[in-house]
Design a protein around this motif. Structure first.
Motif, PDB file in Angstrom:
ATOM      1  N   TYR A 196      32.399  41.726  48.658  1.00 24.79           N
ATOM      2  CA  TYR A 196      32.074  43.088  49.049  1.00 24.79           C
ATOM      3  C   TYR A 196      30.824  43.004  49.800  1.00 24.79           C
ATOM      4  O   TYR A 196      30.868  43.845  50.968  1.00 24.79           O
ATOM      5  CB  TYR A 196      31.702  43.735  47.511  1.00 24.79           C
ATOM      6  CG  TYR A 196      31.031  45.187  47.734  1.00 24.79           C
ATOM      7  CD1 TYR A 196      31.336  46.415  48.373  1.00 24.79           C
ATOM      8  CD2 TYR A 196      29.426  45.320  47.902  1.00 24.79           C
ATOM      9  CE1 TYR A 196      30.608  47.478  48.443  1.00 24.79           C
ATOM     10  CE2 TYR A 196      28.577  46.281  47.977  1.00 24.79           C
ATOM     11  CZ  TYR A 196      29.454  47.484  48.462  1.00 24.79           C
ATOM     12  OH  TYR A 196      28.586  48.549  48.691  1.00 24.79           O
ATOM     13  N   VAL A 197      29.929  42.191  49.685  1.00 22.21           N
ATOM     14  CA  VAL A 197      28.694  42.008  50.423  1.00 22.21           C
ATOM     15  C   VAL A 197      29.162  41.507  51.931  1.00 22.21           C
ATOM     16  O   VAL A 197      28.633  42.053  52.899  1.00 22.21           O
ATOM     17  CB  VAL A 197      27.630  41.090  50.004  1.00 22.21           C
ATOM     18  CG1 VAL A 197      26.306  41.065  50.985  1.00 22.21           C
ATOM     19  CG2 VAL A 197      27.041  41.736  48.664  1.00 22.21           C
ATOM     20  N   ALA A 198      30.139  40.485  51.922  1.00 19.36           N
ATOM     21  CA  ALA A 198      30.566  39.771  53.117  1.00 19.36           C
ATOM     22  C   ALA A 198      31.302  40.806  54.023  1.00 19.36           C
ATOM     23  O   ALA A 198      31.170  40.736  55.312  1.00 19.36           O
ATOM     24  CB  ALA A 198      31.497  38.722  52.808  1.00 19.36           C
ATOM     25  N   ILE A 199      32.132  41.742  53.518  1.00 15.16           N
ATOM     26  CA  ILE A 199      32.864  42.751  54.274  1.00 15.16           C
ATOM     27  C   ILE A 199      32.166  43.938  54.478  1.00 15.16           C
ATOM     28  O   ILE A 199      32.395  44.597  55.533  1.00 15.16           O
ATOM     29  CB  ILE A 199      34.217  42.973  53.424  1.00 15.16           C
ATOM     30  CG1 ILE A 199      35.214  41.350  53.548  1.00 15.16           C
ATOM     31  CG2 ILE A 199      35.023  43.860  54.295  1.00 15.16           C
ATOM     32  CD1 ILE A 199      36.385  41.514  52.717  1.00 15.16           C
ATOM     33  N   VAL A 234      36.860  44.178  29.800  1.00 10.09           N
ATOM     34  CA  VAL A 234      37.699  45.558  30.545  1.00 10.09           C
ATOM     35  C   VAL A 234      36.718  45.987  31.629  1.00 10.09           C
ATOM     36  O   VAL A 234      37.057  46.039  32.856  1.00 10.09           O
ATOM     37  CB  VAL A 234      37.889  46.402  29.711  1.00 10.09           C
ATOM     38  CG1 VAL A 234      38.705  47.584  30.443  1.00 10.09           C
ATOM     39  CG2 VAL A 234      39.057  46.058  28.777  1.00 10.09           C
ATOM     40  N   LEU A 235      35.096  46.050  31.137  1.00 10.69           N
ATOM     41  CA  LEU A 235      34.116  46.715  32.392  1.00 10.69           C
ATOM     42  C   LEU A 235      34.232  45.774  33.557  1.00 10.69           C
ATOM     43  O   LEU A 235      34.236  46.101  34.553  1.00 10.69           O
ATOM     44  CB  LEU A 235      32.962  46.518  31.562  1.00 10.69           C
ATOM     45  CG  LEU A 235      31.924  46.953  32.364  1.00 10.69           C
ATOM     46  CD1 LEU A 235      31.870  48.551  32.867  1.00 10.69           C
ATOM     47  CD2 LEU A 235      30.571  47.003  31.482  1.00 10.69           C
ATOM     48  N   ASN A 236      34.228  44.506  33.466  1.00 10.91           N
ATOM     49  CA  ASN A 236      34.255  43.506  34.471  1.00 10.91           C
ATOM     50  C   ASN A 236      35.529  43.834  35.472  1.00 10.91           C
ATOM     51  O   ASN A 236      35.211  43.872  36.728  1.00 10.91           O
ATOM     52  CB  ASN A 236      34.260  42.082  34.041  1.00 10.91           C
ATOM     53  CG  ASN A 236      32.798  41.538  33.554  1.00 10.91           C
ATOM     54  OD1 ASN A 236      32.013  42.233  33.557  1.00 10.91           O
ATOM     55  ND2 ASN A 236      32.879  40.412  33.160  1.00 10.91           N
ATOM     56  N   LEU A 237      36.520  44.007  34.811  1.00 10.06           N
ATOM     57  CA  LEU A 237      37.911  44.306  35.537  1.00 10.06           C
ATOM     58  C   LEU A 237      37.682  45.515  36.239  1.00 10.06           C
ATOM     59  O   LEU A 237      38.127  45.614  37.707  1.00 10.06           O
ATOM     60  CB  LEU A 237      39.034  44.238  34.471  1.00 10.06           C
ATOM     61  CG  LEU A 237      40.522  44.581  35.220  1.00 10.06           C
ATOM     62  CD1 LEU A 237      40.664  43.357  36.337  1.00 10.06           C
ATOM     63  CD2 LEU A 237      41.524  44.517  34.181  1.00 10.06           C
ATOM     64  N   VAL A 238      37.080  46.636  35.687  1.00 13.45           N
ATOM     65  CA  VAL A 238      36.868  47.921  36.283  1.00 13.45           C
ATOM     66  C   VAL A 238      35.963  47.873  37.443  1.00 13.45           C
ATOM     67  O   VAL A 238      36.110  48.257  38.610  1.00 13.45           O
ATOM     68  CB  VAL A 238      36.405  49.056  35.390  1.00 13.45           C
ATOM     69  CG1 VAL A 238      35.900  50.274  36.016  1.00 13.45           C
ATOM     70  CG2 VAL A 238      37.570  49.413  34.222  1.00 13.45           C
ATOM     71  N   LEU A 239      34.916  47.098  37.288  1.00 14.35           N
ATOM     72  CA  LEU A 239      33.837  46.835  38.541  1.00 14.35           C
ATOM     73  C   LEU A 239      34.530  45.949  39.749  1.00 14.35           C
ATOM     74  O   LEU A 239      34.203  46.254  40.485  1.00 14.35           O
ATOM     75  CB  LEU A 239      32.689  46.044  37.928  1.00 14.35           C
ATOM     76  CG  LEU A 239      31.798  46.824  36.931  1.00 14.35           C
ATOM     77  CD1 LEU A 239      30.613  45.870  36.344  1.00 14.35           C
ATOM     78  CD2 LEU A 239      31.090  47.890  37.671  1.00 14.35           C
ATOM     79  N   ILE A 240      35.485  45.096  39.281  1.00 14.50           N
ATOM     80  CA  ILE A 240      36.018  44.272  40.313  1.00 14.50           C
ATOM     81  C   ILE A 240      36.924  45.332  41.130  1.00 14.50           C
ATOM     82  O   ILE A 240      37.099  45.188  42.241  1.00 14.50           O
ATOM     83  CB  ILE A 240      36.886  43.304  39.913  1.00 14.50           C
ATOM     84  CG1 ILE A 240      35.952  42.025  39.165  1.00 14.50           C
ATOM     85  CG2 ILE A 240      37.833  42.656  40.615  1.00 14.50           C
ATOM     86  CD1 ILE A 240      36.698  40.863  38.131  1.00 14.50           C
ATOM     87  N   GLY A 241      37.581  46.071  40.404  1.00 15.75           N
ATOM     88  CA  GLY A 241      38.466  47.061  41.161  1.00 15.75           C
ATOM     89  C   GLY A 241      37.759  48.157  41.754  1.00 15.75           C
ATOM     90  O   GLY A 241      38.160  48.276  42.958  1.00 15.75           O
ATOM     91  N   ILE A 242      36.534  48.327  41.468  1.00 17.49           N
ATOM     92  CA  ILE A 242      35.698  49.482  42.240  1.00 17.49           C
ATOM     93  C   ILE A 242      35.386  48.666  43.537  1.00 17.49           C
ATOM     94  O   ILE A 242      35.219  49.119  44.582  1.00 17.49           O
ATOM     95  CB  ILE A 242      34.551  49.872  41.371  1.00 17.49           C
ATOM     96  CG1 ILE A 242      34.742  50.792  40.375  1.00 17.49           C
ATOM     97  CG2 ILE A 242      33.668  50.592  42.428  1.00 17.49           C
ATOM     98  CD1 ILE A 242      33.855  51.146  39.387  1.00 17.49           C
ATOM     99  N   SER A 243      34.961  47.528  43.332  1.00 18.06           N
ATOM    100  CA  SER A 243      34.354  46.784  44.613  1.00 18.06           C
ATOM    101  C   SER A 243      35.684  46.569  45.352  1.00 18.06           C
ATOM    102  O   SER A 243      35.134  46.413  46.593  1.00 18.06           O
ATOM    103  CB  SER A 243      33.965  45.406  44.102  1.00 18.06           C
ATOM    104  OG  SER A 243      34.921  44.420  43.883  1.00 18.06           O
ATOM    105  N   TYR A 244      36.732  46.395  44.889  1.00 23.04           N
ATOM    106  CA  TYR A 244      37.911  46.308  46.218  1.00 23.04           C
ATOM    107  C   TYR A 244      38.375  47.701  46.726  1.00 23.04           C
ATOM    108  O   TYR A 244      38.816  47.567  47.731  1.00 23.04           O
ATOM    109  CB  TYR A 244      39.255  45.507  45.536  1.00 23.04           C
ATOM    110  CG  TYR A 244      38.899  43.865  45.653  1.00 23.04           C
ATOM    111  CD1 TYR A 244      39.398  43.277  46.791  1.00 23.04           C
ATOM    112  CD2 TYR A 244      38.263  43.062  44.590  1.00 23.04           C
ATOM    113  CE1 TYR A 244      39.268  41.979  47.178  1.00 23.04           C
ATOM    114  CE2 TYR A 244      38.183  41.860  44.806  1.00 23.04           C
ATOM    115  CZ  TYR A 244      38.695  41.381  46.043  1.00 23.04           C
ATOM    116  OH  TYR A 244      38.539  39.915  46.211  1.00 23.04           O
ATOM    117  N   VAL A 245      38.029  48.691  45.859  1.00 23.65           N
ATOM    118  CA  VAL A 245      38.262  49.822  46.625  1.00 23.65           C
ATOM    119  C   VAL A 245      37.290  50.115  48.059  1.00 23.65           C
ATOM    120  O   VAL A 245      37.913  50.381  48.927  1.00 23.65           O
ATOM    121  CB  VAL A 245      37.873  50.952  45.766  1.00 23.65           C
ATOM    122  CG1 VAL A 245      37.994  52.279  46.254  1.00 23.65           C
ATOM    123  CG2 VAL A 245      39.042  51.290  44.635  1.00 23.65           C
TER     124      VAL A 245
END
Length: 311
Positions: free
Chosen positions: A125-128, A209-220
């Motif tokens: 996320y930071v890199a892009i 599951v929270l980690n998965l949600v945060l990963i999903g948000i970062s990729y959005v």
């Protein structure tokens, strides 16, 4: 045989069945598990060797990759040798304390892997999304803090499981219909109330599951930033840098989510399917992660070739 501990009875040993219903073909099942374990050990050891020896691979992404490879080695070594002992030597019995220790290590390393994947998503996320501030955001101090969270949070979440198991009384049942020790598998053998164990297990899964949600948000946010790039080449290059991480996330989360859903809601699914999926969930990600990064990441691919061809 049982022993008495503070008015609570614990069995001296548990009996691990392996894969219930498939005992006759344990020897055949062991072959792919052994092969996958060897691939995991060789692949992750190679990744660690390359990152350690090559000074060019000092970016935060490769630092997190080294942590991931270390955890993969630990996770597969905690589970697979015990499985092979059951499959090859009928070593079904395991000491009560050793069983609880294996439970702790498997759940802890699994939690650490989820934490690393979240850290790697933050890195991408930071890199892009903020490339000009990459080195100022991901400083050494920040990387150390993230590393401590990767280790400490899973340990703190798993430690209460040890207490919750030791507080339970065990009467006659000592056969675990599994090839390794895990929290609810042990708890279900108790003749006491395991309601708290079940609730706490779901509480720990909620962090997963929270980690998965945060990963999903970062990729959005990552995708939004990528599609705002001016040229197609820049967009393809940015997406390519994330491709290996997305592959690792899918390899880790798809089997784990499927295993959780079949365990909770798949009462009509044969027991051996549950156990096979749970076993694959522990051995497949550690073996595929180095392959995915070796194929998808140009720097790793080139450096592996360089390390093994230089004189």
């Amino acid at each position: 045989m049982i022993y008495h501990n503070s008015s609570i009875f614990h069995p001296a040993t548990f009996f691990l069945l392996g894969i219930p219903g498939l005992e006759r073909i344990h020897n055949w099942i062991s072959l792919p598990f052994c092969s996958v374990y060897l691939v995991a050990c060789l692949g992750n050891a190679t990744i660690l060797l390359v990152i350690k020896t090559e000074q060019a691979l000092r970016e935060p992404m490769f630092y997190f990759l080294a942590i991931l490879s270390t955890i993969d080695l630990a996770l597969s070594t905690t589970s697979v040798p015990r499985m092979l002992g059951i499959f090859w030597f009928n070593a079904h019995e395991i000491n009560f304390g050793a069983c609880v220790a294996q439970m702790f290590l498997i759940h802890t390393f699994t939690g650490m892997e989820a934490e690393v994947l979240l850290a790697m998503a933050f890195d991408r996320y930071v890199a892009i999304c903020a490339p000009l501030h990459y080195t100022t955001i991901l400083t050494v101090r920040v990387l150390v803090g993230i590393s401590m969270c990767i280790v400490i949070r899973p340990v703190l979440l798993t430690l209460p499981m040890v207490y919750l198991i030791y507080r339970l009384p065990f009467c006659q049942a000592r056969v675990i219909a599994h090839s390794y020790c895990e929290h609810m598998g042990i708890a279900k053998l108790s003749c006491g109330n395991i309601h708290v164990n079940g609730i706490y297990g779901l509480f720990v899964v909620s962090f997963f599951v929270l980690n998965l949600v945060l990963i999903g948000i970062s990729y959005v946010y990552i995708l939004l930033a990528v599609f705002r790039l001016p040229s197609q080449d820049a967009r393809l290059k940015a997406l390519s840098t994330c491709g290996s991480h997305v592959g690792v996330i899918c390899v880790f989360y798809i089997p784990s989510v499927f295993s959780f859903l079949t365990h909770r809601f798949g009462q009509n699914i044969p027991r051996y399917i549950h156990i096979l999926i749970a076993n694959l969930y522990l051995v497949i990600p550690p073996s595929l992660n180095p392959i995915i990064y070796g194929v998808r990441t140009k720097q790793i691919r080139e450096r592996v070739f360089h390390v093994f061809t230089k004189k």
